[in-house]
Write an enzyme that holds these catalytic residues in place. Structure first.
Site, PDB file in Angstrom:
ATOM      1  N   CYS A   1      -7.272  -2.961 -11.995  1.00 25.86           N
ATOM      2  CA  CYS A   1      -8.244  -3.877 -11.387  1.00 25.86           C
ATOM      3  C   CYS A   1      -8.492  -3.493  -9.935  1.00 25.86           C
ATOM      4  O   CYS A   1      -9.593  -3.638  -9.413  1.00 25.86           O
ATOM      5  CB  CYS A   1      -7.749  -5.317 -11.469  1.00 25.86           C
TER       6      CYS A   1
ATOM      7  N   CYS B   1       6.294   4.838   4.143  1.00 27.50           N
ATOM      8  CA  CYS B   1       5.006   4.317   3.675  1.00 27.50           C
ATOM      9  C   CYS B   1       4.982   2.854   4.049  1.00 27.50           C
ATOM     10  O   CYS B   1       5.579   2.456   5.053  1.00 27.50           O
ATOM     11  CB  CYS B   1       4.827   4.554   2.172  1.00 27.50           C
TER      12      CYS B   1
END
Ligand SMILES: [Zn+2]
Length: 394
Positions: free
Chosen positions: A201, A352
């Protein structure tokens, strides 16, 4: 942040409703198909929702409102602004909070008479059976293939119904797997799609109302299973096309050669579903990759000491713009072809956002021969928490 699963003392089934509950559920009680008997079934039912996002929103809201006595909410994710377009459990003030906990608070406010457990943890092969065992029905509101196979297999192993739903852009599907005579997810999809072929999505988008419709269908099926009323979706895959506003139905048959639910089962325990689906990267949970770590505090004190450390940021450029540790930016996906830009003789600390992608990067670089390399534990989020709160979290 994994919530420890406390063994629940097995409460005696409720045999009566309070006057307040009678008032609250009066529109159920006056229907003979539900009545006092059905409402007590709901009160004694235990339903576990996997995912509290788009599908989980109508599921949680309707099941709590209907009086399902015990709800478990499994989600490791945090509410972000992009969720609010469809995940109607959450308000703007919930952004940044754990979804399972924000949902627990919202649903407790909707119905204080029910018991809600929030599990701030990623569902894994290591915890699924333990999590599922206390619940009667498992409802799959996840958005990725590894978790769908995991939910399916754990339900089959434990003999629990799996109320399934999925959505993409304008289309949705729903069915009920895991019933004794019905098929399972593997009967329908024996093999996962090649990784990257089916966009998520986040990549492909989803119309805001769609999860509301599909999740509501799952909630209805769950309530019917609890009441033992009506025809449920066992053996039928309901397909919904929102643009055409059409429902279609596919007959699903049990696959006699299914490795999970067939007569000759070849899968007897949970496996590594990320490996099975060929998925790596941000989606994979941390335990899949064991790499040397450095905590944010350790990194800070080493930098303060003047140690020669090379900071490697493996996020995307748009994330670097939000905040950074002044490291060199090489997004994880570009690392294989840009590895020559790194000096393997220097000590490298990769980071990250949360520490997952950089763990992949460290794993990759170690396999490429880098030895003096660490993963920043908890990523820039932990750096913000433990070292420098002026670094924005996102
Ligand atoms: Zn099967």
């Amino acid at each position: 942040m994994a919530t420890t699963i406390q063994p629940q003392a097995e409460a005696k089934p409720a045999t009566a409703l309070s006057n307040e509950e009678i008032l609250r559920y009066s529109r159920h009680l006056i229907m003979p198909e539900v009545g006092m008997e059905g409402q007590l079934k709901l009160k004694n039912a235990k339903v576990l929702l996997i995912g509290t996002g788009g599908l989980g929103a109508p599921l949680g809201l309707y099941l709590a409102a209907a009086g399902v006595g015990r709800l478990g909410l499994v989600d490791f994710d945090v509410v972000d602004f992009t969720n609010l377009q469809r995940q109607v459990t959450f308000g703007t003030s919930d952004v940044g909070k754990y979804k399972s906990e924000a949902a627990r608070i919202r649903l407790s406010n909707l119905n204080p008479d029910i018991h809600i457990d929030s599990f701030e943890t990623q569902l894994t092969s290591a915890n699924a059976l333990e999590l599922f065992k206390d619940f009667d029905i498992i409802v799959d509101g996840t958005d990725n293939f590894p978790t769908r196979y995991l939910v399916n297999d754990a339900c089959i192993l434990l003999g629990k119904p799996n109320v399934y739903g999925s959505i993409f852009r304008f289309e949705g599907q729903a069915t009920v797997f895991g019933m004794p005579d019905g098929p399972c997810y593997r009967c329908l999809y024996p093999e996962p799609p090649p990784p990257g072929l089916v966009p998520s999505c986040a990549e492909g988008g989803v119309l805001g109302v769609l999860p509301g419709i599909v999740g509501s269908i799952q909630a209805m099926e769950t309530i019917k299973l609890i009441l033992g009323r009506g025809d449920n979706l066992v053996g039928r895959l309901l397909l919904f096309d929102a643009l055409a506003m059409k429902f279609r139905e596919l007959k699903l048959r049990k696959n006699p050669n299914c490795p999970m639910c067939g007569p000759h089962r070849t899968i007897h325990q949970l496996i590594d579903y990320y490996e099975f689906c060929g998925v790596r990267g941000e989606e994979a949970p941390e335990p899949n990759v064991q790499v040397p770590e450095m905590t944010p505090r350790e990194l800070k004190s080493r930098l303060d000491r003047g140690d020669d450390l090379f900071i490697l940021d493996v996020r995307e450029p748009h994330e670097y713009q939000i905040c950074n540790l002044k490291g060199a930016l090489i997004p994880l996906g570009e690392l294989p072809r840009r590895v020559h830009e790194l000096d393997s003789s220097r000590e490298i600390v990769a980071h990250c956002r949360s520490g997952k992608r950089s763990a992949e990067a460290v794993d990759f670089l170690r396999k490429a021969g880098f030895r003096k390399i660490h993963n920043l534990k908890g990523g820039i989020l932990a750096w913000s928490d433990e070292v420098d709160p002026s670094v924005p979290k996102y």
